[in-house]
Design a protein around this motif. Structure first.
Motif, PDB file in Angstrom:
ATOM      1  N   ARG A 144      12.299  19.409  46.922  1.00 13.57           N
ATOM      2  CA  ARG A 144      11.513  18.173  46.845  1.00 13.57           C
ATOM      3  C   ARG A 144      10.207  18.392  47.573  1.00 13.57           C
ATOM      4  NH1 ARG A 144      12.750  13.050  45.406  1.00 13.57           N
ATOM      5  NH2 ARG A 144      14.950  13.617  45.228  1.00 13.57           N
ATOM      6  N   ASN A 163      20.478  13.644  43.812  1.00  7.17           N
ATOM      7  CA  ASN A 163      20.042  14.685  44.747  1.00  7.17           C
ATOM      8  C   ASN A 163      20.737  16.022  44.520  1.00  7.17           C
ATOM      9  OD1 ASN A 163      18.344  12.842  46.188  1.00  7.17           O
ATOM     10  ND2 ASN A 163      20.202  11.993  47.102  1.00  7.17           N
ATOM     11  N   ARG A 164      21.091  16.302  43.278  1.00  5.87           N
ATOM     12  CA  ARG A 164      21.722  17.575  42.941  1.00  5.87           C
ATOM     13  C   ARG A 164      20.990  18.222  41.771  1.00  5.87           C
ATOM     14  NH1 ARG A 164      26.971  17.919  44.768  1.00  5.87           N
ATOM     15  NH2 ARG A 164      26.710  20.142  44.329  1.00  5.87           N
ATOM     16  N   GLY A 165      21.280  19.490  41.565  1.00  3.52           N
ATOM     17  CA  GLY A 165      20.761  20.166  40.382  1.00  3.52           C
ATOM     18  C   GLY A 165      21.554  19.780  39.154  1.00  3.52           C
ATOM     19  N   LEU A 166      21.137  20.288  38.001  1.00  2.00           N
ATOM     20  CA  LEU A 166      21.831  19.989  36.753  1.00  2.00           C
ATOM     21  C   LEU A 166      23.060  20.876  36.605  1.00  2.00           C
ATOM     22  CD1 LEU A 166      18.874  18.924  36.263  1.00  2.00           C
ATOM     23  CD2 LEU A 166      19.321  19.333  33.844  1.00  2.00           C
ATOM     24  N   PHE A 183      12.967  22.610  40.103  1.00  2.00           N
ATOM     25  CA  PHE A 183      14.250  23.268  39.892  1.00  2.00           C
ATOM     26  C   PHE A 183      14.029  24.659  39.315  1.00  2.00           C
ATOM     27  CE2 PHE A 183      17.314  20.109  40.903  1.00  2.00           C
ATOM     28  CZ  PHE A 183      16.727  18.889  40.607  1.00  2.00           C
ATOM     29  N   LEU A 231      23.096  10.960  35.546  1.00  3.06           N
ATOM     30  CA  LEU A 231      21.982  11.143  34.620  1.00  3.06           C
ATOM     31  C   LEU A 231      22.328  12.295  33.676  1.00  3.06           C
ATOM     32  CD1 LEU A 231      19.097  10.102  34.047  1.00  3.06           C
ATOM     33  CD2 LEU A 231      18.261  11.746  35.727  1.00  3.06           C
ATOM     34  N   PHE A 251      21.521  25.935  37.461  1.00  3.41           N
ATOM     35  CA  PHE A 251      20.405  25.386  38.225  1.00  3.41           C
ATOM     36  C   PHE A 251      20.626  25.490  39.726  1.00  3.41           C
ATOM     37  CE2 PHE A 251      17.494  23.225  35.322  1.00  3.41           C
ATOM     38  CZ  PHE A 251      18.192  23.368  34.131  1.00  3.41           C
ATOM     39  N   GLY A 252      19.519  25.654  40.437  1.00  2.00           N
ATOM     40  CA  GLY A 252      19.540  25.520  41.878  1.00  2.00           C
ATOM     41  C   GLY A 252      19.574  24.054  42.276  1.00  2.00           C
ATOM     42  N   GLN A 253      19.622  23.808  43.584  1.00  2.00           N
ATOM     43  CA  GLN A 253      19.748  22.444  44.098  1.00  2.00           C
ATOM     44  C   GLN A 253      18.430  21.700  44.133  1.00  2.00           C
ATOM     45  OE1 GLN A 253      22.909  20.925  45.097  1.00  2.00           O
ATOM     46  NE2 GLN A 253      23.272  22.582  43.665  1.00  2.00           N
ATOM     47  N   GLY A 254      17.342  22.400  43.915  1.00  2.00           N
ATOM     48  CA  GLY A 254      16.046  21.735  43.849  1.00  2.00           C
ATOM     49  C   GLY A 254      15.261  21.786  45.145  1.00  2.00           C
ATOM     50  N   TYR A 259      23.656  18.528  29.814  1.00  2.42           N
ATOM     51  CA  TYR A 259      23.783  18.729  31.255  1.00  2.42           C
ATOM     52  C   TYR A 259      23.945  17.371  31.928  1.00  2.42           C
ATOM     53  CZ  TYR A 259      22.073  23.492  30.653  1.00  2.42           C
ATOM     54  OH  TYR A 259      21.929  24.809  30.283  1.00  2.42           O
ATOM     55  N   PHE A 308      21.301  14.859  30.455  1.00  4.17           N
ATOM     56  CA  PHE A 308      20.179  15.472  29.763  1.00  4.17           C
ATOM     57  C   PHE A 308      20.660  16.279  28.568  1.00  4.17           C
ATOM     58  CE2 PHE A 308      16.630  14.649  32.524  1.00  4.17           C
ATOM     59  CZ  PHE A 308      17.182  14.474  33.778  1.00  4.17           C
ATOM     60  N   GLY A 368      16.282  12.240  29.645  1.00  6.07           N
ATOM     61  CA  GLY A 368      17.476  11.863  30.391  1.00  6.07           C
ATOM     62  C   GLY A 368      17.917  10.443  30.089  1.00  6.07           C
ATOM     63  N   GLN A 385      23.442  15.360  35.813  1.00  5.83           N
ATOM     64  CA  GLN A 385      22.837  15.460  37.133  1.00  5.83           C
ATOM     65  C   GLN A 385      23.305  14.304  37.996  1.00  5.83           C
ATOM     66  OE1 GLN A 385      18.555  14.900  37.501  1.00  5.83           O
ATOM     67  NE2 GLN A 385      18.457  16.405  39.154  1.00  5.83           N
TER      68      GLN A 385
END
Lengths: 112, 116
Positions: free
Chosen positions: A108, B41-44, A90, B88, A103-106, B36, B90, B109, B38
């Motif tokens: 993987r 499959n997403r960002g925080l 991230f 989740l 934050f960005g979307q990440g 934060y 944090f 988390g 989450q």
């Protein structure tokens, strides 16, 4: 308003290959960060930057490099990929130390 | 050194009941504290922060957190949980000491599960 954009979203690398994870933000934030997220381990800081031309190591910098030539961009470089670098990465930015991070979307990443 | 502890890996709550997600911290200077969330499959996403002032901080989606300096805690709370709160969570801290500041450090988390 795009916020923090990371590319690619997914990537599979072979051991020993190299790649660059891209991160760009359009909020004119001074601070940028790279974290990796492993299951049950939370987020670990890899590198961070407090402004263009300034970078510093975080908790887990080994095997990675960064640069910050502009305010907007903060790419993360993996030179010799190892299975231990399999993770979700991230990128984040904040206006200041007291400001919340966006934050960005990440990305993987799987290293095989 | 800075550190953040979230002592519960998972918190289970029935919908409509109050929820608490715990966080304690250790810093050598003044703490700046953040929560934060989450989703899969997403960002925080930022929920709330404590910088200074009132110990009770209100944030997004009806969440609030109480800063307790003597117990070095910053627990996240919500009076009435929703199934959609399942995610989740944090806790994070940044310390400020003298003219320097530390890194933004995250806890491991806590998975919140809200059942109907």
């Amino acid at each position: 308003n795009a916020g923090v954009t990371q590319t690619p979203k997914f990537r599979i690398l072979k051991i020993g290959q190299s790649m660059t994870l891209q991160c760009t933000q359009d909020m004119n934030h001074n601070y940028m960060y790279w974290y990796r997220q492993d299951p049950g381990m939370g987020l670990k800081l890899i590198y961070y930057s407090v402004g263009a031309g300034i970078t510093d190591k975080g908790e887990v910098p080994n095997g990675y490099n960064v640069s910050r030539s502009t305010t907007e961009d903060f790419p993360l470089r993996l030179e010799l990929a190892a299975p231990s670098q399999t993770s979700v990465y991230f990128c984040a930015s904040s206006y200041s130390g007291t400001g919340e991070a966006f934050f960005g979307q990440g990305t993987r990443l799987t290293v095989v | 050194a800075q550190s953040v502890a979230q002592p519960e890996d998972q918190v289970n709550v029935a919908e409509g009941n109050p929820l608490t997600v715990k966080c304690t911290y250790s810093v050598s200077g003044n703490p700046y504290l953040f929560w934060y969330v989450q989703y899969p499959n997403r960002g925080l996403q930022f929920l709330l922060k404590y910088i200074t002032g009132d110990n009770l901080v209100k944030g997004s989606y009806g969440f609030e957190a109480e800063f307790n300096k003597s117990q070095t805690s910053f627990h996240l709370k919500k009076p009435s949980a929703l199934v959609s709160d399942s995610a989740l969570y944090f806790c994070a801290v940044r310390a400020f000491y003298g003219g320097s500041q530390g890194n933004l450090i995250f806890g491991k988390g806590t998975k919140l599960s809200v059942k109907p």
